[in-house]
Design a protein around this motif. Structure first.
Motif, mmCIF file in Angstrom:
data_model
loop_
_atom_site.group_PDB
_atom_site.id
_atom_site.type_symbol
_atom_site.label_atom_id
_atom_site.label_comp_id
_atom_site.label_asym_id
_atom_site.label_seq_id
_atom_site.Cartn_x
_atom_site.Cartn_y
_atom_site.Cartn_z
ATOM 1 N N ASP A 1 9.988 -8.592 -2.935
ATOM 2 C CA ASP A 1 11.290 -7.953 -2.993
ATOM 3 C C ASP A 1 11.205 -6.445 -3.215
ATOM 4 O O ASP A 1 11.488 -5.938 -4.284
ATOM 5 N N SER A 2 10.743 -5.724 -2.163
ATOM 6 C CA SER A 2 10.676 -4.275 -2.237
ATOM 7 C C SER A 2 12.003 -3.639 -1.870
ATOM 8 O O SER A 2 12.067 -2.448 -1.601
ATOM 9 N N ASP B 1 -1.936 -10.082 5.434
ATOM 10 C CA ASP B 1 -1.201 -8.831 5.277
ATOM 11 C C ASP B 1 0.055 -9.063 4.444
ATOM 12 O O ASP B 1 0.415 -8.269 3.592
ATOM 13 N N ARG B 2 0.715 -10.180 4.724
ATOM 14 C CA ARG B 2 1.937 -10.474 3.995
ATOM 15 C C ARG B 2 1.639 -10.704 2.507
ATOM 16 O O ARG B 2 2.452 -10.403 1.640
ATOM 17 N N ASP B 3 0.488 -11.247 2.239
ATOM 18 C CA ASP B 3 0.139 -11.493 0.840
ATOM 19 C C ASP B 3 0.037 -10.191 0.058
ATOM 20 O O ASP B 3 0.197 -10.162 -1.158
ATOM 21 N N ASP B 4 -0.268 -9.083 0.783
ATOM 22 C CA ASP B 4 -0.383 -7.781 0.119
ATOM 23 C C ASP B 4 0.970 -7.177 -0.212
ATOM 24 O O ASP B 4 1.062 -6.224 -0.961
ATOM 25 N N TRP C 1 6.054 -3.638 12.509
ATOM 26 C CA TRP C 1 5.558 -3.584 11.131
ATOM 27 C C TRP C 1 4.929 -2.220 10.834
ATOM 28 O O TRP C 1 5.169 -1.598 9.797
ATOM 29 N N LYS C 2 4.105 -1.737 11.760
ATOM 30 C CA LYS C 2 3.446 -0.439 11.574
ATOM 31 C C LYS C 2 4.470 0.692 11.514
ATOM 32 O O LYS C 2 4.374 1.598 10.688
ATOM 33 N N THR D 1 8.648 -11.718 9.992
ATOM 34 C CA THR D 1 7.633 -10.672 9.791
ATOM 35 C C THR D 1 7.743 -10.023 8.411
ATOM 36 O O THR D 1 6.734 -9.764 7.749
ATOM 37 N N PHE D 2 8.976 -9.778 7.951
ATOM 38 C CA PHE D 2 9.156 -8.950 6.759
ATOM 39 C C PHE D 2 9.633 -9.704 5.524
ATOM 40 O O PHE D 2 9.758 -9.081 4.456
ATOM 41 N N GLN D 3 9.863 -11.013 5.627
ATOM 42 C CA GLN D 3 10.453 -11.708 4.482
ATOM 43 C C GLN D 3 9.514 -11.794 3.285
ATOM 44 O O GLN D 3 9.930 -12.055 2.162
ATOM 45 N N CYS D 4 8.206 -11.570 3.532
ATOM 46 C CA CYS D 4 7.272 -11.600 2.399
ATOM 47 C C CYS D 4 7.501 -10.458 1.428
ATOM 48 O O CYS D 4 7.213 -10.590 0.239
#
Length: 863
Positions: free
Chosen positions: A571-572, A564-567, A683-684, A591-594
């Motif tokens: 840097d959004s 999921d992180r790969d998707d 995340w959701k 969880t969100f650093q990707c």
């Protein structure tokens, strides 16, 4: 071999006929008649070939004078020149012959060289006159030809500089249909009737011309026109054609600027006529600045389209489609948008019809196809669940011989299955050339493309033709849906369409769904898919992807795993995690650093500092309400007060407490999550609130644009009326100004609208510079501006401020090749209940007095 010209000899003396025949036969083909009656019989069968008549006067049965009188009275024969031959050389006989219409007079005995010379001269003159006549006059109606009409108008305008004239042009709607149904002779009769009508309209005071087919024009002195004049003319034509199907549209161009070419004057009159085509009970239109601006705007768009495509000013938006039974995202429609560097976002309704007319739509469609294929390829590469996207295929595209090859090469280039690219073809396209389109679209369907019939319900497809069409999906027209679902009693048509679709194994998409009631009725009758503002407006591709990921994660319940992180995009934006518990911050960071740049804070002060530092890049905030001294609520309050960041998505966390949750949501939190919580749930929730924030911001922008003038950024009339509601809650007094830019029309006419627009923008900027942020500034009309300055206590102060603005405009903005000033009418109002319209009406009275006395200054309304 060139055929010889024919000469008719009318002579009772056989010897004289023989002599003339000997003289002429070397140059001409000769016909003979022994008297006037016999000559008429020859003319009946040979009139088109006879170039000249040699006529004796004294003959039995019918003499020469009687013959001359008969043929000159008949339009069929009157153009044939006649040379009279006689033994008498008296002047009275010559005058008598010429007065009866003879072209020349020859005395006997005949002199061969004289005869040949005069015959040749007269024939040459006749042919020259015929050529001039053919140039000057329309063969069918006898009116001036287009070129000679232009010439005569130029001469009249030059000769009569002090008179006011109008050019009136007309066009018969569906004239080709009249020819097809009633025949060409009936059409010609109608055109002659139009010519007679024009001649009657102008009388001796004007001139008329026929341009081509059913287009006519006239020049006459200026007058006031009424519907009744044109209604009577149309009724006259219907009576002439024995039908009630003749509809004529007239356009009027008042001749004001004589430097304008006559050709352009006529074009503008025709433009006025075309502007009301298809409008019932609208018979004539006068060319004015609105039509001129429309023409200039269309030309500006046409001039910009190539550059816009090259500079990537066009891009695509996606509008979601949902299954109607479970509201699941099932696809999207790709729609083109244009963000012009000067004009901003342009409505597709403005440029799409123009591109359809000028043919640029084919290149724009192909651009959309390419961009859509890029999006589909990116989704597949990133591992998203692929959903189909439909693209529009215009009528112009369908008639390209290589359409199938273009689309096939496209999907091969991006390695896409054809079924992911749905092709929307409007129903009206099928009715123009059904055999060709059925063949073309059939090939595309065999290649694997999904074919959708767009706007079903607006065209005229027969059931037999519908059965032959290669289709997969029927897409119901938006207006059709909105009107039919508004009638709860009568759902028969929609149910019939659904039954027809089931019988043909077609899916049905309903577009334009805007209300819950429409959705429920469509669900009740068995519609398959829906799209419309009830679910979502069209959105940029990235917003659509966020929405799709959010909905996908909700439906699949996936854990947040490495794939999921790969998707995630790198840097959004900045994700701010505000929590006093370092373990919660660590988990959220992992969880969100990707997909985000992570910033952390453990108290409200640090959080607010971080928001100030990164306000333009904050993508979301995960905020604990357990911070000391209710610091979490302090952060919420700060976010809501700041205009620049009010829309930042905020998820708050805290112990399970209904009152705490309610308070947080009231203060602007987007979601509340109870502790302890899982990272999957967090995340959701972030994906969902970010998608909602995107939609919120887009709707805010659209709402703002609806109330703003596109050129100046000031309020428009609609925005002014909305501001009036807030104004009622303010304390007076108010100074209300109505400014008008003097001589702006001259600037537009002589220097162009670009220069006029620049002055309007400069004046808008000047108003901002001379007012406070809380004052109300609006562009009230083309060159009029309404300004409401709050807490303006005296008339002297208001007048001083108005003159200050007028002076600043004159000194800084209005100087150029044409001097432009601004004038203002002012009213100071202490009645907070008085409407803005009433205040502006008073200011308008004062403005009128200003412009009458001295332009470029202000006048106070005195009652």
């Amino acid at each position: 071999m060139i055929a010889q010209k024919q000469v008719l000899i009318v002579e009772d003396n056989e010897i004289n006929r023989m002599m003339l025949r000997e003289i002429l036969s070397s140059e001409y083909s000769v016909l003979e008649a022994e008297n006037g009656q016999a000559a008429l019989d020859v003319l009946k069968t040979n009139r088109a070939d006879i170039s000249l008549i040699l006529l004796d006067i004294v003959m039995p049965v019918m003499d020469g004078y009687t013959f001359l009188s008969i043929i000159k009275a008949d339009a069929v024969y009157s153009a044939i020149p006649v040379i009279v031959t006689t033994q008498s050389d008296r002047e009275s006989d010559e005058v008598a012959a010429l007065s009866h219409g003879a072209a020349d007079f020859v005395a006997k005995p005949y002199k061969p060289q004289v005869i040949l010379h005069r015959v040749a001269s007269i024939i040459h003159l006749r042919e020259t006159a015929a050529m001039v006549n053919q140039f000057q006059y329309d063969r069918l109606t006898g009116l001036y030809s287009k070129e000679f009409f232009y010439q005569r108008v130029r001469e009249i305008l030059l000769q009569q500089p002090d008179r006011s004239y109008d050019i009136i042009c007309s066009d018969i709607e569906n004239f080709k249909l009249i020819n097809d149904i009633f025949g060409v002779p009936a059409g010609d009769k109608l055109l002659c009737g139009v010519a007679d009508m024009y001649s009657e309209l102008v009388g001796e005071e004007g001139i008329c011309g026929r341009f081509n087919a059913d287009q006519f024009a006239c020049l006459l002195e200026h007058q006031e026109y009424t519907d009744q004049l044109f209604v009577q003319a149309e009724a006259q034509l219907n009576a002439l054609s024995n039908t009630k199907s003749v509809v004529v549209k007239w356009g009027i161009y008042p001749v004001r600027d004589r430097a304008t070419s006559v050709e352009q004057m006529c074009d503008r009159a025709f433009l006025a006529a075309h502007s009301i085509k298809g409008q019932y009970a609208k018979h004539f239109a006068v060319y004015d600045d609105n039509l001129r601006n429309k023409l200039l705007r269309e030309q500006a768009i046409t001039d910009s389209m190539e550059k816009a495509l090259a500079e990537k000013q066009f891009f695509i938006y996606l509008q979601p489609k949902y299954t109607i039974q479970d509201d699941r995202l099932a696809g999207a429609e790709s729609l083109v948008r244009w963000n012009h560097p000067e004009w901003g976002f342009m409505s597709p309704a403005e440029f799409i019809p123009l591109f359809e007319k000028n043919g640029f739509i084919t290149r724009l469609d192909q651009f959309v196809w390419v961009e859509t294929c890029k999006v589909l390829r990116r989704w597949l590469d990133q591992g998203y669940q692929p959903i189909p996207i439909s693209v529009n295929v215009s009528r112009a595209d369908v008639y390209q011989a290589d359409l199938a090859d273009i689309l096939l090469r496209l999907i091969q280039k991006y390695s896409l299955p054809p079924s992911l690219l749905h092709l929307e073809i409007t129903e009206s396209a099928y009715t123009e050339n059904p055999e060709q389109i059925i063949h073309t679209v059939g090939n595309l369907r065999e290649l694997g493309f999904i074919i959708e019939m767009d706007d079903f319900g607006t065209g005229y497809s027969s059931l037999n033709m519908l059965n032959k069409m290669p289709l997969d999906v029927l897409k119901l027209d938006m207006k059709f849906i909105q009107s039919e679902t508004a009638k709860p009693i009568d759902q028969g048509i929609l149910r019939f369409i659904m039954g027809l679709a089931r019988w043909m194994n077609l899916s049905v998409v309903a577009e334009g769904v805007e209300t819950r009631e429409q959705l429920e009725r469509l669900r009740d009758i068995g519609c398959d898919y829906v799209q419309g503002y009830y679910f979502s407006k069209p959105m940029p591709c990235r917003e659509f992807e966020i929405l799709a990921q959010s909905l996908e994660s909700q439906s699949t319940g996936r854990d947040v795993r490495e794939e999921d992180r790969d998707d995630c995009e790198e840097d959004s934006g900045v994700l701010l995690i505000v929590d006093e518990d370092s373990e919660y911050r660590r988990l959220a960071r992992e969880t969100f650093q990707c997909g985000y740049r992570i910033e952390e804070a453990e108290n409200a002060v640090q959080a607010i500092r971080c928001i100030v530092k990164h306000e333009n890049r904050i993508a979301g905030v995960i905020l604990s309400l357990s911070l000391r001294e209710e610091g979490g609520f302090a952060v919420l309050e700060y976010i809501q007060k700041e205009k620049k960041i009010w829309n930042i998505p905020v998820i708050v966390s805290g112990p399970q407490d209904a009152l705490l949750e309610e308070k947080a949501l009231i203060m602007g939190a987007d979601d509340f999550i109870s502790r302890p919580y899982t990272q999957k749930s967090l995340w959701k929730r972030l994906a969902r609130v970010r998608a909602a924030a995107v939609v919120r911001e887009r709707e805010r922008r659209l709402h703002s644009e609806a109330y703003r003038d596109y050129l100046t950024g000031l309020l428009n009339r609609r925005g002014l009326h909305v501001a009036e509601e807030a104004l009622r809650r303010e304390e007076g007094p108010f100074a209300v100004y109505l400014f008008d830019l003097d001589n702006l029309k001259e600037v537009n006419d002589k220097l162009g609208h670009a220069e006029g627009d620049r002055m309007i923008r400069d004046f808008g900027s000047l108003l901002r510079a001379h007012s406070r942020e809380t004052d109300i500034l609006a562009r009230y009309g083309g060159d009029e501006f309404a300004v409401i300055l709050k807490r303006m206590g005296s008339e002297e102060a208001a007048l001083r401020k108005g003159n200050e603005i007028c002076r600043a405009f004159r000194d800084n903005c209005g100087r150029g090749k044409i001097t432009v000033t601004c004038s203002a009418g002012i009213v100071v109002c202490r009645e907070t209940e008085m409407s803005v319209e009433k205040m502006l009406a008073r200011a308008d009275e004062a403005l009128y007095k200003t412009k009458s006395d001295q332009k470029g200054c202000c006048c106070m309304w005195k009652g």
